[in-house]
Design a protein around this motif. Structure first.
Motif, PDB file in Angstrom:
ATOM      1  N   CYS A  33       0.839  -1.192   0.000  1.00 60.59           N
ATOM      2  CA  CYS A  33       0.000   0.000   0.000  1.00 60.59           C
ATOM      3  C   CYS A  33       0.879   1.249   0.000  1.00 60.59           C
ATOM      4  O   CYS A  33       1.771   1.399   0.851  1.00 60.59           O
TER       5      CYS A  33
ATOM      6  N   GLU B 299      -2.232   6.186  -1.755  1.00 64.14           N
ATOM      7  CA  GLU B 299      -3.419   5.365  -1.996  1.00 64.14           C
ATOM      8  C   GLU B 299      -4.289   5.218  -0.748  1.00 64.14           C
ATOM      9  O   GLU B 299      -5.397   4.683  -0.824  1.00 64.14           O
ATOM     10  N   LEU B 300      -3.787   5.682   0.397  1.00 66.05           N
ATOM     11  CA  LEU B 300      -4.479   5.479   1.665  1.00 66.05           C
ATOM     12  C   LEU B 300      -5.077   6.775   2.193  1.00 66.05           C
ATOM     13  O   LEU B 300      -4.433   7.825   2.172  1.00 66.05           O
TER      14      LEU B 300
ATOM     15  N   LYS C 165      -7.733   3.630   5.086  1.00 59.43           N
ATOM     16  CA  LYS C 165      -8.755   3.206   4.123  1.00 59.43           C
ATOM     17  C   LYS C 165      -8.118   3.153   2.738  1.00 59.43           C
ATOM     18  O   LYS C 165      -7.501   4.124   2.291  1.00 59.43           O
ATOM     19  N   ASN C 166      -8.264   2.015   2.067  1.00 65.12           N
ATOM     20  CA  ASN C 166      -7.647   1.823   0.755  1.00 65.12           C
ATOM     21  C   ASN C 166      -8.505   2.472  -0.322  1.00 65.12           C
ATOM     22  O   ASN C 166      -9.616   2.027  -0.610  1.00 65.12           O
TER      23      ASN C 166
ATOM     24  N   GLY D 173      -6.972   3.259  -3.423  1.00 67.57           N
ATOM     25  CA  GLY D 173      -6.075   3.238  -4.579  1.00 67.57           C
ATOM     26  C   GLY D 173      -6.603   2.527  -5.798  1.00 67.57           C
ATOM     27  O   GLY D 173      -5.928   2.481  -6.832  1.00 67.57           O
TER      28      GLY D 173
ATOM     29  N   ASP E  30      -6.182  -3.856  -4.640  1.00 66.82           N
ATOM     30  CA  ASP E  30      -5.811  -4.448  -3.362  1.00 66.82           C
ATOM     31  C   ASP E  30      -4.337  -4.177  -3.105  1.00 66.82           C
ATOM     32  O   ASP E  30      -3.533  -4.078  -4.048  1.00 66.82           O
ATOM     33  N   CYS E  31      -3.965  -4.051  -1.826  1.00 63.62           N
ATOM     34  CA  CYS E  31      -2.564  -3.812  -1.502  1.00 63.62           C
ATOM     35  C   CYS E  31      -2.241  -4.440  -0.154  1.00 63.62           C
ATOM     36  O   CYS E  31      -3.147  -4.829   0.596  1.00 63.62           O
TER      37      CYS E  31
ATOM     38  N   LEU F 239      -5.131  -5.538   2.176  1.00 65.11           N
ATOM     39  CA  LEU F 239      -6.229  -4.585   2.374  1.00 65.11           C
ATOM     40  C   LEU F 239      -6.953  -4.424   1.040  1.00 65.11           C
ATOM     41  O   LEU F 239      -6.407  -3.884   0.075  1.00 65.11           O
TER      42      LEU F 239
ATOM     43  N   ASP G 213      -9.442  -3.181  -1.887  1.00 64.92           N
ATOM     44  CA  ASP G 213      -9.792  -1.839  -2.349  1.00 64.92           C
ATOM     45  C   ASP G 213     -11.115  -1.397  -1.723  1.00 64.92           C
ATOM     46  O   ASP G 213     -12.108  -2.138  -1.730  1.00 64.92           O
TER      47      ASP G 213
ATOM     48  N   SER H 227     -11.121  -0.809   5.070  1.00 65.32           N
ATOM     49  CA  SER H 227     -10.345  -0.081   6.077  1.00 65.32           C
ATOM     50  C   SER H 227      -9.803  -1.029   7.135  1.00 65.32           C
ATOM     51  O   SER H 227     -10.361  -2.113   7.363  1.00 65.32           O
TER      52      SER H 227
END
Length: 244
Positions: free
Chosen positions: A109, A113-114, A136-137, A139, A142-143, A174, A176, A179
């Protein structure tokens, strides 16, 4: 009578000579006739082995046979699962592994992106104060987040780095739009003095160098310490709340 015998004998000799000559001519003709196919055969062999049409046809036939053999072999390989259509064991593994989280295809991440927020999570009666920081993602992919984020408090006496609680935690994916939160714990200032005033919170996502500065949502001050160590601790990712 003697004269007639001599005449007949002479005629017989002449006839014999004529017959011999005829047989000789017939033999020569037969010999010439038998040699003709041999010459023709020789000429045909030259065409088939050279650059003439016969040789070209022969090469084309051999090439067609070779192509047919190659096609048969390719068909055999495909039916045995060794072809390039991915149905064999190697191809299947490649297809199954593409984009798979289990195979490490998900990148870490990034800070940009967060969406990072912080809220006071202290409960009445607690001996320590606590703040929950949420990632919270946003971006679009998924990361992964490693176990601990970096946390520093800005104070009127300089920057104070939080130390890790030491809880074991594994990297997590995490999704997309989802959180996850972690907790910060700190001592409450009950000394009655002014203490150390907190002016800001600096959060650095795991394995990143770019930080985010937030307003501090907790108690305004920390108790003055003797400098033996940081009184602020940070928990691993997922140590506060359930995410969402």
């Amino acid at each position: 009578m003697r004269v007639h015998r001599l005449t007949f004998a002479a005629l017989a000799v002449v006839a014999g000579l004529s017959l011999t000559a005829c047989n000789s001519d017939d033999g020569a003709a037969q010999s010439d006739s038998s040699s003709a196919p041999s010459a023709s055969s020789s000429a045909g062999g030259s065409d088939s082995g050279g650059s003439g049409t016969g040789g070209s046809d022969q090469v084309g036939s051999d090439q067609a046979g070779s192509d047919q053999a190659g096609s048969d072999q390719a068909g055999s390989d495909q039916s045995n699962g060794n072809g390039s259509d991915g149905k064999g064991s190697g191809g299947q593994g490649t297809v199954a592994g593409t984009g798979s989280n289990a195979n490490g295809k998900v990148g870490k991440c990034r800070t940009d992106e967060l969406e990072v927020t912080a809220t006071d999570s202290t409960i009445d009666g607690d001996t320590e104060g606590s703040v929950a920081v949420t990632f919270k993602n946003g971006g679009g992919r998924d990361c992964t987040l490693a176990a601990y984020a970096g946390v520093d408090l800005k104070t009127n006496q300089g920057e104070l780095s939080a130390k890790r609680t030491g809880q074991e935690a594994s990297p997590m994916v995490l999704k997309d739009g989802k959180s996850v939160s972690f907790g910060i714990s700190y001592p409450l200032n009950k000394s009655g003095g002014s203490g150390v005033r907190i002016t800001g919170l600096v959060v650095t996502p795991p394995n990143e160098t770019k930080s985010v500065t937030l307003d501090w949502p907790g108690a305004a001050t920390l108790p003055v310490t003797d400098g033996s160590g940081s009184p602020v601790q940070v928990g691993p990712i997922g140590s506060a709340g359930q995410g969402g």
